[in-house]
Design a protein around this motif. Structure first.
Motif, PDB file in Angstrom:
ATOM      1  N   GLU A 153      22.037  32.585  36.942  1.00 28.76           N
ATOM      2  CA  GLU A 153      22.488  31.677  38.010  1.00 28.76           C
ATOM      3  C   GLU A 153      23.927  31.974  38.428  1.00 28.76           C
ATOM      4  OE1 GLU A 153      21.797  27.714  36.648  1.00 28.76           O
ATOM      5  OE2 GLU A 153      19.629  27.842  36.864  1.00 28.76           O
ATOM      6  N   CYS A 166      29.082  36.619  34.286  1.00 28.45           N
ATOM      7  CA  CYS A 166      27.663  36.798  34.638  1.00 28.45           C
ATOM      8  C   CYS A 166      27.190  38.217  34.320  1.00 28.45           C
ATOM      9  CB  CYS A 166      27.447  36.492  36.116  1.00 28.45           C
ATOM     10  SG  CYS A 166      27.615  34.740  36.543  1.00 28.45           S
ATOM     11  N   LYS A 206      20.546  36.282  39.555  1.00 28.41           N
ATOM     12  CA  LYS A 206      20.400  35.194  40.526  1.00 28.41           C
ATOM     13  C   LYS A 206      19.639  33.998  39.953  1.00 28.41           C
ATOM     14  CE  LYS A 206      18.703  37.678  43.920  1.00 28.41           C
ATOM     15  NZ  LYS A 206      18.151  38.008  45.253  1.00 28.41           N
ATOM     16  N   SER A 207      18.605  34.258  39.135  1.00 31.80           N
ATOM     17  CA  SER A 207      17.756  33.169  38.659  1.00 31.80           C
ATOM     18  C   SER A 207      18.134  32.698  37.262  1.00 31.80           C
ATOM     19  CB  SER A 207      16.284  33.608  38.688  1.00 31.80           C
ATOM     20  OG  SER A 207      16.096  34.769  37.887  1.00 31.80           O
ATOM     21  N   ARG A 250      24.975  32.073  41.359  1.00 29.53           N
ATOM     22  CA  ARG A 250      25.306  31.168  42.462  1.00 29.53           C
ATOM     23  C   ARG A 250      24.746  29.785  42.183  1.00 29.53           C
ATOM     24  NH1 ARG A 250      23.052  34.486  47.536  1.00 29.53           N
ATOM     25  NH2 ARG A 250      21.273  34.490  46.152  1.00 29.53           N
ATOM     26  N   SER A 303      14.008  35.431  29.058  1.00 23.87           N
ATOM     27  CA  SER A 303      13.486  34.068  29.248  1.00 23.87           C
ATOM     28  C   SER A 303      12.707  33.619  28.009  1.00 23.87           C
ATOM     29  CB  SER A 303      12.588  34.007  30.483  1.00 23.87           C
ATOM     30  OG  SER A 303      13.313  34.297  31.645  1.00 23.87           O
TER      31      SER A 303
END
Length: 265
Positions: free
Chosen positions: A174, A193, A170-171, A176, A212
């Motif tokens: 991404e 994804c 989700k983060s 969406r 990250s």
């Protein structure tokens, strides 16, 4: 065993809340049980510290049944402190650049909890930072089951991995918003994804850092155009950190000269 059908649960306490954060800080893990990369230890907590003294008897009976298991991960501690240090660096930079407190608060977002605002000054919230460092790599599992402590922690760890994967999709990845209408394109978007998530987990496994952090390190491999009379040469910047990361991933470091555009005579 179906835990939900029996109104049983395994969950984690919010480690910033009292008394949980004090329990985590004060727990001595030297005599704990080693479970793979974790050290675990069952701890006792006074129910009066969890619920109010005027709480109904039924609530107290339920609280008495709770078991609390403190968990420590040394690798997670290093990553937590590294992440905190990065956030502190960002905060220091913003404090030095932005003098208006209202604008600074907006700019900091969630990081404003690391700052102490007064009428005359803006400084780091050293007390909060100290607590965050002390609870780094530590968390508390709460359960009302009677299954062995090792199984409780293993079950929660599997749940945590699944939830973390959803957060990454989700983060960081991404998933969406989805800018597609046709079903085959939506399926293709989701497939890419999920594939990205798999690659992310492989990178983390190879390097021992989060995706990250890996992405941030590899971002230094930028290409800079160098203009000359004969044309433009594309030069890749050097990064020892990126080179070491690629070595862990068993990938070759890219060439310094990426390409060139030669002017026509």
């Amino acid at each position: 065993m179906n835990l939900l059908d029996q109104d049983l649960y395994i969950t984690a306490a919010y480690r910033w809340d009292k008394p949980y954060r004090n329990i985590l800080i004060d727990t001595d893990f030297s005599n704990g049980i080693k479970l793979n990369d974790l050290i675990i230890k069952e701890v006792s907590i006074d129910i009066n510290d969890i619920i109010g003294k005027d709480a109904p008897e039924e609530e107290k009976k339920l609280a008495i049944k709770r078991r609390h298991i403190a968990v420590y991960n040394s690798e997670r501690e290093k990553l937590d402190i590294e992440d905190l240090d990065n956030k502190i660096s960002i905060v220091r930079k913003k404090i030095s650049e932005i003098k208006d407190q209202k604008e600074l608060k907006r700019s900091l977002g969630k990081l404003k909890s690391l700052v102490k605002f007064t009428n005359n000054n803006t400084i780091l919230n050293e007390k909060r930072i100290d607590i965050l460092k002390k609870i780094a790599g530590r968390f508390l599992i709460v359960t009302n089951t009677d299954i062995p402590m090792n199984d409780v922690v293993s079950s929660y760890k599997e749940q945590w991995r699944i939830e973390r994967s959803f957060r990454t999709i989700k983060s960081f990845i991404e998933i969406r918003p989805v800018y597609h209408r046709k079903s085959d394109r939506i399926k293709g978007h989701v497939f890419v994804c999920i594939l990205s998530l798999l690659v992310s987990r492989l990178i983390e496994k190879k390097t021992g850092i989060t995706i990250s952090q890996a992405s941030k390190t590899l971002s230094y491999l930028k290409v800079t155009p160098i203009k000359k009379e004969s044309g433009t040469i594309m030069i890749r910047s050097e990064s020892d950190a990126a080179k070491n990361l690629l070595m862990k991933m068993e990938l070759e470091y890219p060439e310094k000269v990426v390409g060139a555009r030669i002017k026509n005579e």
